[in-house]
Design an enzyme around this catalytic site. Structure first.
Site, mmCIF file in Angstrom:
data_model
loop_
_atom_site.group_PDB
_atom_site.id
_atom_site.type_symbol
_atom_site.label_atom_id
_atom_site.label_comp_id
_atom_site.label_asym_id
_atom_site.label_seq_id
_atom_site.Cartn_x
_atom_site.Cartn_y
_atom_site.Cartn_z
ATOM 1 N N ASP A 181 -28.725 8.315 -13.398
ATOM 2 C CA ASP A 181 -27.596 9.247 -13.468
ATOM 3 C C ASP A 181 -26.700 8.941 -14.660
ATOM 4 O O ASP A 181 -26.232 7.811 -14.830
ATOM 5 C CB ASP A 181 -26.773 9.175 -12.179
ATOM 6 C CG ASP A 181 -27.498 9.776 -11.000
ATOM 7 O OD1 ASP A 181 -27.844 10.962 -11.071
ATOM 8 O OD2 ASP A 181 -27.721 9.060 -10.009
ATOM 9 N N LYS A 223 -27.236 -5.047 -10.296
ATOM 10 C CA LYS A 223 -28.428 -4.719 -11.078
ATOM 11 C C LYS A 223 -28.867 -5.906 -11.927
ATOM 12 O O LYS A 223 -30.054 -6.126 -12.147
ATOM 13 C CB LYS A 223 -28.154 -3.522 -11.989
ATOM 14 C CG LYS A 223 -28.109 -2.173 -11.296
ATOM 15 C CD LYS A 223 -28.013 -1.060 -12.335
ATOM 16 C CE LYS A 223 -27.918 0.315 -11.721
ATOM 17 N NZ LYS A 223 -27.860 1.376 -12.751
ATOM 18 N N ASP A 257 -30.984 3.121 -16.518
ATOM 19 C CA ASP A 257 -30.309 3.818 -15.432
ATOM 20 C C ASP A 257 -30.805 5.269 -15.364
ATOM 21 O O ASP A 257 -31.437 5.766 -16.295
ATOM 22 C CB ASP A 257 -28.798 3.776 -15.728
ATOM 23 C CG ASP A 257 -27.972 4.558 -14.745
ATOM 24 O OD1 ASP A 257 -28.150 4.361 -13.536
ATOM 25 O OD2 ASP A 257 -27.146 5.379 -15.189
ATOM 26 N N ASP A 262 -23.962 -0.788 -14.408
ATOM 27 C CA ASP A 262 -24.849 -1.186 -15.497
ATOM 28 C C ASP A 262 -24.283 -2.355 -16.294
ATOM 29 O O ASP A 262 -25.038 -3.081 -16.945
ATOM 30 C CB ASP A 262 -25.102 -0.009 -16.442
ATOM 31 C CG ASP A 262 -25.819 1.129 -15.758
ATOM 32 O OD1 ASP A 262 -26.838 0.860 -15.096
ATOM 33 O OD2 ASP A 262 -25.353 2.279 -15.852
#
Length: 225
Positions: A10, A150, A8, A177
């Site tokens: 951020d 994702k 990831d 995530d």
């Protein structure tokens, strides 16, 4: 050999103020297996990051809405449903919170993001009425199709790279995530991660933000020796 890595941006490659920490550059550039930059941001952001880092353009954007492997672009959804939710949200007197020049959504193709300082409950109600969901990434509320994630996009990327998705290691920090963590062989949540990511991860680092990524990358590499 180290495993392929999905990471990831951020909250994971950044510092506490949202800037990408330059200390992550070398580990990403030197990783001896494919690196997938997987983010909730619009597609141009991870492509630009990969470009300026001079790593392969292997990215997942918009929480799984778009994936790119080299020149192979796959769009896993569209913005129509999310935009209908936003239109109704605005008709009830709310706004997205980004101001007149909405750069957050300008290039977004498969979802719409709303500032976290805007009312969440009516957004969730309208999204549910349309069969969509709202995901809180800690940086924005993302209105999206629940089949887009994702994790699903990483399965597609893994096939195109001739890997099984369980070959991957992943590092991240938020709810979006967690879907990815459920697919991979080993998952690390950085210490600043939300409860969703922590519960889905195999390990939680002691350090936060980019320090947590560096800790995870070192452990992943050491475990492969």
């Amino acid at each position: 050999m180290v495993p392929p890595l999905a990471v990831d941006i951020d909250g994971t490659l950044t510092d506490g103020d949202g800037a990408v920490d330059p200390r992550v550059f070398a580990p990403l550039q030197e990783w001896e297996a494919p690196v997938v930059v997987a983010t909730g941001k619009a597609f141009p952001y991870p492509v630009a990051l990969a470009h300026f880092l001079r790593i392969e353009r292997t990215v997942i954007a918009e929480n799984g809405g778009i994936s790119l492997v080299g020149d192979d672009l796959v769009v896993h959804g569209d913005r129509t449903g999310a935009q209908a939710v936003i239109d109704e949200y605005e008709s009830r007197g709310y706004d997205l919170g980004w101001g007149e020049l909405d750069l957050t959504n300008r290039w977004r193709e498969t979802e719409v993001a709303v500032s976290r300082d805007r009312p969440l409950e009516p957004l969730e109600v309208i999204a549910a009425e349309q069969g969509l969901e709202v995901v809180d990434t800690g940086y924005a509320y993302h209105v999206k199709d629940p089949t887009m994630s994702k994790g699903r996009a990483l399965r597609s990327v893994a096939r195109r790279l001739d890997y099984d998705v369980t070959d991957f290691a992943a590092v991240g920090d938020s709810q979006n995530d967690a879907h990815m963590f459920e697919e991979v062989g080993v998952a690390y949540a950085v210490a600043n991660a939300d409860d969703h990511a922590r519960e889905a991860a195999d390990y939680v680092t002691e350090a936060s933000y980019a320090d947590g990524f560096l800790e995870a990358a070192e452990e992943i590499a050491a475990a492969s020796e």
